[in-house]
Design a protein around this motif. Structure first.
Motif, PDB file in Angstrom:
ATOM      1  N   GLY A   8       0.789  -1.330  -0.042  1.00  0.00           N
ATOM      2  CA  GLY A   8      -0.165  -0.141  -0.012  1.00  0.00           C
ATOM      3  C   GLY A   8       0.908   1.213  -0.008  1.00  0.00           C
ATOM      4  O   GLY A   8       0.337   2.560   0.140  1.00  0.00           O
ATOM      5  N   LYS A   9       2.180   1.153  -0.190  1.00  0.00           N
ATOM      6  CA  LYS A   9       3.163   2.291  -0.225  1.00  0.00           C
ATOM      7  C   LYS A   9       3.814   2.507  -1.389  1.00  0.00           C
ATOM      8  O   LYS A   9       4.407   1.640  -1.846  1.00  0.00           O
ATOM      9  CB  LYS A   9       3.990   2.181   1.105  1.00  0.00           C
ATOM     10  N   LEU A  10       3.541   3.604  -2.064  1.00  0.00           N
ATOM     11  CA  LEU A  10       4.108   4.081  -3.290  1.00  0.00           C
ATOM     12  C   LEU A  10       5.787   4.083  -2.961  1.00  0.00           C
ATOM     13  O   LEU A  10       5.959   5.133  -2.218  1.00  0.00           O
ATOM     14  CB  LEU A  10       3.620   4.836  -4.121  1.00  0.00           C
ATOM     15  N   GLN A  11       6.482   3.516  -3.991  1.00  0.00           N
ATOM     16  CA  GLN A  11       7.961   3.870  -3.813  1.00  0.00           C
ATOM     17  C   GLN A  11       8.787   4.217  -5.296  1.00  0.00           C
ATOM     18  O   GLN A  11       7.954   3.583  -6.392  1.00  0.00           O
ATOM     19  CB  GLN A  11       8.807   2.782  -3.226  1.00  0.00           C
ATOM     20  N   THR A  12       9.717   4.805  -5.536  1.00  0.00           N
ATOM     21  CA  THR A  12      10.080   5.351  -6.615  1.00  0.00           C
ATOM     22  C   THR A  12      11.601   4.316  -6.833  1.00  0.00           C
ATOM     23  O   THR A  12      12.510   4.450  -5.953  1.00  0.00           O
ATOM     24  CB  THR A  12      10.240   6.724  -6.859  1.00  0.00           C
ATOM     25  N   LEU A  13      11.624   3.613  -7.912  1.00  0.00           N
ATOM     26  CA  LEU A  13      12.791   2.849  -8.002  1.00  0.00           C
ATOM     27  C   LEU A  13      14.032   3.433  -8.607  1.00  0.00           C
ATOM     28  O   LEU A  13      13.702   4.398  -9.306  1.00  0.00           O
ATOM     29  CB  LEU A  13      12.528   1.419  -8.676  1.00  0.00           C
ATOM     30  N   ASN A  14      15.037   3.278  -8.278  1.00  0.00           N
ATOM     31  CA  ASN A  14      16.352   4.077  -9.009  1.00  0.00           C
ATOM     32  C   ASN A  14      16.692   3.784 -10.328  1.00  0.00           C
ATOM     33  O   ASN A  14      17.173   2.647 -10.512  1.00  0.00           O
ATOM     34  CB  ASN A  14      17.577   3.659  -8.004  1.00  0.00           C
ATOM     35  N   ARG A  15      16.124   4.484 -11.146  1.00  0.00           N
ATOM     36  CA  ARG A  15      16.063   4.224 -12.627  1.00  0.00           C
ATOM     37  C   ARG A  15      17.559   4.033 -13.099  1.00  0.00           C
ATOM     38  O   ARG A  15      17.722   3.057 -13.864  1.00  0.00           O
ATOM     39  CB  ARG A  15      15.866   5.682 -13.407  1.00  0.00           C
ATOM     40  N   ASP A  16      18.716   4.463 -12.494  1.00  0.00           N
ATOM     41  CA  ASP A  16      20.020   4.141 -12.978  1.00  0.00           C
ATOM     42  C   ASP A  16      20.260   2.830 -12.832  1.00  0.00           C
ATOM     43  O   ASP A  16      21.570   2.314 -13.470  1.00  0.00           O
ATOM     44  CB  ASP A  16      21.053   5.004 -12.099  1.00  0.00           C
ATOM     45  N   GLN A  17      19.628   2.010 -11.976  1.00  0.00           N
ATOM     46  CA  GLN A  17      19.948   0.612 -11.725  1.00  0.00           C
ATOM     47  C   GLN A  17      18.998  -0.316 -12.658  1.00  0.00           C
ATOM     48  O   GLN A  17      19.074  -1.625 -12.489  1.00  0.00           O
ATOM     49  CB  GLN A  17      19.826   0.243 -10.360  1.00  0.00           C
ATOM     50  N   LEU A  18      17.934   0.111 -13.438  1.00  0.00           N
ATOM     51  CA  LEU A  18      17.006  -0.596 -14.015  1.00  0.00           C
ATOM     52  C   LEU A  18      17.430  -0.961 -15.449  1.00  0.00           C
ATOM     53  O   LEU A  18      17.607   0.148 -16.360  1.00  0.00           O
ATOM     54  CB  LEU A  18      15.821  -0.121 -13.874  1.00  0.00           C
ATOM     55  N   TRP A  19      17.127  -2.240 -15.901  1.00  0.00           N
ATOM     56  CA  TRP A  19      17.271  -2.432 -17.248  1.00  0.00           C
ATOM     57  C   TRP A  19      16.018  -3.271 -17.652  1.00  0.00           C
ATOM     58  O   TRP A  19      15.633  -4.140 -17.016  1.00  0.00           O
ATOM     59  CB  TRP A  19      18.536  -3.290 -17.471  1.00  0.00           C
ATOM     60  N   ALA A  20      15.578  -3.065 -18.881  1.00  0.00           N
ATOM     61  CA  ALA A  20      14.442  -3.637 -19.428  1.00  0.00           C
ATOM     62  C   ALA A  20      15.208  -4.786 -20.281  1.00  0.00           C
ATOM     63  O   ALA A  20      15.950  -4.906 -21.301  1.00  0.00           O
ATOM     64  CB  ALA A  20      13.763  -2.820 -20.276  1.00  0.00           C
ATOM     65  N   ALA A  21      14.699  -6.326 -19.727  1.00  0.00           N
ATOM     66  CA  ALA A  21      15.311  -7.550 -20.142  1.00  0.00           C
ATOM     67  C   ALA A  21      14.656  -7.491 -21.887  1.00  0.00           C
ATOM     68  O   ALA A  21      13.596  -7.507 -22.027  1.00  0.00           O
ATOM     69  CB  ALA A  21      15.051  -8.692 -19.487  1.00  0.00           C
ATOM     70  N   GLN A  22      15.597  -8.254 -22.685  1.00  0.00           N
ATOM     71  CA  GLN A  22      15.121  -8.585 -23.938  1.00  0.00           C
ATOM     72  C   GLN A  22      15.545 -10.209 -24.237  1.00  0.00           C
ATOM     73  O   GLN A  22      16.156 -10.587 -23.102  1.00  0.00           O
ATOM     74  CB  GLN A  22      15.718  -7.574 -24.930  1.00  0.00           C
TER      75      GLN A  22
END
Ligand code: CTP
Ligand code: MG
Length: 223
Positions: free
Chosen positions: A144-158
């Protein structure tokens, strides 16, 4: 470096809502799956292509192979989930000494340079995937709590995702034993304790999932 590819095309394409498997939908002048297969039939380093298909699509797939004169493709039947289909493909591999790539039939625009870079990386690291940096800000709703992920660490897998054959086969068998299902193969290798490397892919390597994706794909081949 030589490699094998398993192409999974045994889904239903439900989100495409086309009344049949999306693999047969036209993108420009050719069906989706033909674009995907030709990315590999045109590559000399690709030594074996295994196409995983629904039993009910087999005849139409064979028809496409004839019509588009696609060489050297082994057909096997898929399973209930994507992971089951991949495993059936792995069982059909002829040479366990070659690195094996696993690729979605629904990604027709994979680039040869990226594939070759991936294969090179598997020689060193045994498990690697194509991925691109996430461009959206990604939020996570947790308890129930919104958090923001650190975009610098996120990859979209292909896909493709590539592995030493024994590694991925054993990871699949462990997952089966544990009843563990994941949406990609790298997740199985990760849960099996292996470090998976990232090879920077291309934003063009989209997965055709919805009617909007099909529109984008058509614009892409017409440009
Ligand atoms: N796939 C497969 N066997 C399954 C499910 C999926 O071989 N049991 C394949 C699909 O054909 C596709 C790839 O895995 O090439 C990625 O899956 P996805 O994009 O989800 O395709 P579908 O499952 O066909 O689509 P949907 O989920 O909308 O039904
Ligand atoms: Mg699916």
């Amino acid at each position: 470096t030589n490699y094998t590819v398993v192409i999974v095309a045994a889904g239903q394409g439900k989100r495409m809502n086309a009344g049949r498997n999306k693999q047969f939908l036209m993108i420009g002048e050719r069906p989706l799956i033909v674009h995907t297969l030709q990315a590999f039939t045109k590559d000399k380093e690709c030594r074996e292509i295994i196409l995983v298909t629904n039993e009910s699509d087999e005849e139409d797939m064979r028809g496409l192979m004839n019509r588009y004169k696609l060489p050297k493709i082994k057909l096997v039947h898929g399973g209930k989930e994507r992971q089951d289909s991949v495993y059936q493909g792995l069982l059909a591999v002829s040479d366990p000494h070659l690195p094996v790539l696993i690729h979605d039939g629904a990604r027709p625009f994979v680039k040869k340079e990226n594939v070759h870079e991936l294969v090179k990386r598997i020689q060193e690291d045994q498990a690697a995937l194509l991925a691109v940096p996430v461009t959206d800000t990604v939020k996570q709703m947790k308890d129930g709590k919104l958090q923001t992920l650190n975009r610098d660490q996120l990859w979209a897998a292909q896909t493709p995702q590539g592995f030493s054959y024994d590694l991925i086969k054993r990871a699949h068998e462990k997952a089966q034993k544990d009843g563990f299902y994941a949406t990609d193969d790298a997740a199985l290798a990760e849960s099996f304790g292996y470090d998976v490397s990232i090879v920077h892919g291309s934003y063009d390597n989209i997965k055709i999932t919805t009617p909007e994706d099909l529109q984008k794909a058509t614009a892409y081949v017409n440009k």
